[in-house]
Scaffold this motif. Sequence first.
Motif, PDB file in Angstrom:
ATOM      1  N   PHE A   1       0.820  -1.218   0.000  1.00 24.89           N
ATOM      2  CA  PHE A   1       0.000   0.000   0.000  1.00 24.89           C
ATOM      3  C   PHE A   1       0.850   1.263   0.000  1.00 24.89           C
ATOM      4  N   GLU A   2       2.054   1.184   0.510  1.00 24.30           N
ATOM      5  CA  GLU A   2       2.837   2.383   0.744  1.00 24.30           C
ATOM      6  C   GLU A   2       3.870   2.665  -0.340  1.00 24.30           C
ATOM      7  N   GLU A   3       4.389   1.630  -0.991  1.00 25.17           N
ATOM      8  CA  GLU A   3       5.463   1.839  -1.958  1.00 25.17           C
ATOM      9  C   GLU A   3       4.893   2.087  -3.350  1.00 25.17           C
ATOM     10  N   PRO A   4       5.569   2.956  -4.142  1.00 26.30           N
ATOM     11  CA  PRO A   4       4.997   3.368  -5.438  1.00 26.30           C
ATOM     12  C   PRO A   4       5.110   2.325  -6.536  1.00 26.30           C
ATOM     13  N   ASP A   5       6.075   1.401  -6.460  1.00 30.24           N
ATOM     14  CA  ASP A   5       6.249   0.419  -7.527  1.00 30.24           C
ATOM     15  C   ASP A   5       6.769  -0.878  -6.934  1.00 30.24           C
ATOM     16  N   LEU A   6       6.848  -1.911  -7.783  1.00 28.35           N
ATOM     17  CA  LEU A   6       7.253  -3.240  -7.307  1.00 28.35           C
ATOM     18  C   LEU A   6       8.709  -3.281  -6.882  1.00 28.35           C
ATOM     19  N   VAL A   7       9.562  -2.511  -7.519  1.00 28.84           N
ATOM     20  CA  VAL A   7      10.970  -2.488  -7.109  1.00 28.84           C
ATOM     21  C   VAL A   7      11.094  -1.992  -5.672  1.00 28.84           C
ATOM     22  N   ALA A   8      10.358  -0.940  -5.346  1.00 27.69           N
ATOM     23  CA  ALA A   8      10.396  -0.419  -3.975  1.00 27.69           C
ATOM     24  C   ALA A   8       9.836  -1.437  -2.994  1.00 27.69           C
ATOM     25  N   VAL A   9       8.793  -2.165  -3.388  1.00 26.82           N
ATOM     26  CA  VAL A   9       8.232  -3.211  -2.520  1.00 26.82           C
ATOM     27  C   VAL A   9       9.272  -4.294  -2.268  1.00 26.82           C
ATOM     28  N   ALA A  10       9.945  -4.740  -3.314  1.00 25.48           N
ATOM     29  CA  ALA A  10      10.940  -5.801  -3.163  1.00 25.48           C
ATOM     30  C   ALA A  10      12.104  -5.363  -2.286  1.00 25.48           C
ATOM     31  N   ARG A  11      12.566  -4.141  -2.480  1.00 22.14           N
ATOM     32  CA  ARG A  11      13.682  -3.651  -1.660  1.00 22.14           C
ATOM     33  C   ARG A  11      13.273  -3.527  -0.193  1.00 22.14           C
ATOM     34  N   ARG A  12      12.067  -3.110   0.028  1.00 21.21           N
ATOM     35  CA  ARG A  12      11.603  -2.994   1.423  1.00 21.21           C
ATOM     36  C   ARG A  12      11.516  -4.367   2.082  1.00 21.21           C
ATOM     37  N   LEU A  13      11.007  -5.350   1.356  1.00 23.35           N
ATOM     38  CA  LEU A  13      10.940  -6.694   1.916  1.00 23.35           C
ATOM     39  C   LEU A  13      12.329  -7.254   2.166  1.00 23.35           C
ATOM     40  N   ASP A  14      13.254  -6.961   1.273  1.00 22.67           N
ATOM     41  CA  ASP A  14      14.623  -7.441   1.478  1.00 22.67           C
ATOM     42  C   ASP A  14      15.213  -6.845   2.744  1.00 22.67           C
ATOM     43  N   THR A  15      14.983  -5.550   2.972  1.00 21.20           N
ATOM     44  CA  THR A  15      15.500  -4.900   4.182  1.00 21.20           C
ATOM     45  C   THR A  15      14.869  -5.478   5.436  1.00 21.20           C
ATOM     46  N   VAL A  16      13.546  -5.613   5.415  1.00 22.44           N
ATOM     47  CA  VAL A  16      12.840  -6.156   6.580  1.00 22.44           C
ATOM     48  C   VAL A  16      13.305  -7.582   6.880  1.00 22.44           C
ATOM     49  N   MET A  17      13.432  -8.401   5.851  1.00 24.21           N
ATOM     50  CA  MET A  17      13.794  -9.796   6.074  1.00 24.21           C
ATOM     51  C   MET A  17      15.248  -9.962   6.464  1.00 24.21           C
ATOM     52  N   THR A  18      16.106  -9.087   5.993  1.00 22.65           N
ATOM     53  CA  THR A  18      17.503  -9.135   6.439  1.00 22.65           C
ATOM     54  C   THR A  18      17.593  -8.873   7.933  1.00 22.65           C
ATOM     55  N   ARG A  19      16.854  -7.881   8.409  1.00 22.02           N
ATOM     56  CA  ARG A  19      16.821  -7.608   9.851  1.00 22.02           C
ATOM     57  C   ARG A  19      16.209  -8.773  10.616  1.00 22.02           C
ATOM     58  N   TYR A  20      15.158  -9.337  10.073  1.00 26.02           N
ATOM     59  CA  TYR A  20      14.500 -10.461  10.736  1.00 26.02           C
ATOM     60  C   TYR A  20      15.454 -11.639  10.847  1.00 26.02           C
ATOM     61  N   SER A  21      16.175 -11.948   9.774  1.00 27.23           N
ATOM     62  CA  SER A  21      17.095 -13.075   9.795  1.00 27.23           C
ATOM     63  C   SER A  21      18.220 -12.856  10.795  1.00 27.23           C
ATOM     64  N   GLN A  22      18.715 -11.640  10.857  1.00 26.65           N
ATOM     65  CA  GLN A  22      19.778 -11.346  11.821  1.00 26.65           C
ATOM     66  C   GLN A  22      19.290 -11.476  13.252  1.00 26.65           C
ATOM     67  N   ALA A  23      18.032 -11.180  13.477  1.00 19.59           N
ATOM     68  CA  ALA A  23      17.493 -11.218  14.842  1.00 19.59           C
ATOM     69  C   ALA A  23      17.053 -12.603  15.264  1.00 19.59           C
ATOM     70  N   TYR A  24      16.529 -13.395  14.319  1.00 20.61           N
ATOM     71  CA  TYR A  24      15.866 -14.634  14.717  1.00 20.61           C
ATOM     72  C   TYR A  24      16.459 -15.905  14.115  1.00 20.61           C
ATOM     73  N   ALA A  25      17.357 -15.789  13.159  1.00 22.00           N
ATOM     74  CA  ALA A  25      17.908 -16.997  12.549  1.00 22.00           C
ATOM     75  C   ALA A  25      18.778 -17.750  13.553  1.00 22.00           C
ATOM     76  N   GLU A  26      18.797 -19.070  13.423  1.00 17.33           N
ATOM     77  CA  GLU A  26      19.679 -19.876  14.254  1.00 17.33           C
ATOM     78  C   GLU A  26      21.130 -19.604  13.885  1.00 17.33           C
ATOM     79  N   PRO A  27      22.059 -19.742  14.849  1.00 15.46           N
ATOM     80  CA  PRO A  27      23.466 -19.448  14.555  1.00 15.46           C
ATOM     81  C   PRO A  27      24.024 -20.284  13.411  1.00 15.46           C
TER      82      PRO A  27
END
Length: 376
Positions: free
Chosen positions: A205-231
């Motif tokens: 809903f917030e990003e203007p195009d699909l590239v922006a959506v993909a980059r946002r998901l990549d950023t969010v998931m990178t943080r998520y993996s760093q916080a919750y992934a097993e060592p």
Amino acid sequence: MTSDDLPEGGQGRRRRRGSPAWRPRAVWTPMLLAALLCVLALTTPRDFAVSRLLPAAPALASSMWSVGATLALGAFALLVVVIVEIVYDPRSTEFTLAAIVAVTGAAAYASHVRRQRERTLSQVRSVAMAAQAVVLRPIPHRVGGLEIETLYLAAAEEARVGGDFFEALDTPHGVRLLIGDVRGKGLPAVGTAGAITNAFREAAFEEPDLVAVARRLDTVMTRYSQAYAEPTEGAERFATAVFAQIPPGGGRAELLNCGHPPPLLLHGGRVRVLDPSAASPPITMAALIGDVYTVDTVPVAPGDLLLLYTDGVSETRDRNGDFFPLDAWATGRGALPPRALLDALHQQLVRFSGGVLDDDIAALVVRTGGSPRSAG
């Protein structure tokens, strides 16, 4: 399988070898065994001592009956032994009775342990189904004027939820779609799949195009993996995905493929494999291989079907190890309604694999507005 058998949106489970139709009748086998042994004990010569086999009945009952029912069957066996042994051979009565008491007690305990495990499994399944409802929210049959149907089959039957995910949202930019596959399967992939879909529900809903959506998901998931992934996982937690956008009024579909199997466009009797013109990085891999994303635009006509799927579909194998020929199978099926197409796909995958589907499977079909057109 029809949509009436599933929650709204089409998430479902395949029927497996472990759930045959004869299970309810099998519950009566301990009683039938006890009756058979009783008849044999009364009709065979006394030298055979068939009544001493009666402990087998409560032992079998422990695998499917409650503790009380198992004890009741053991008491019945005791009664039969008392009658038979007193009539035929009173000298062995005490030994046979002791054997039945011991076996019945052990069977009752085994039944108690089994019931506890069944309750625990039921609770785990309830939690998994609740998690599935969060990750895979039911998708309405119509979104922004488009007809949409979904199919979901988890590889982990006990969990009934896996690492495949999809979403469809009516946004100011048009209908935005997501389908993807987290590396791995079963419960370990659920958290990642949930984080991705939740991030998409906001970014769409917030990003203007699909590239922006993909980059946002990549950023969010990178943080998520760093916080919750097993060592031990390191950088191995990633997801492939396809983003699609159909603007208001239709006429075209924009596709962004992040390392995922290419969608299919079904137009009349023809099938077009929508391979990306250039590779885009899987989610959480942009920092390693670059953050260059490519959006392809594909013309769509009223009534065309857009089939998005995960690799559990295209990598289903037969007994010879050959992959399922999805594009060849889809040829000539463009006139099917989306629900009928997915039901036919489900049935064909089961037949092709011999009834054994080893990977999570997700598929999403979109039909553009208007009636299907025949191939020109």
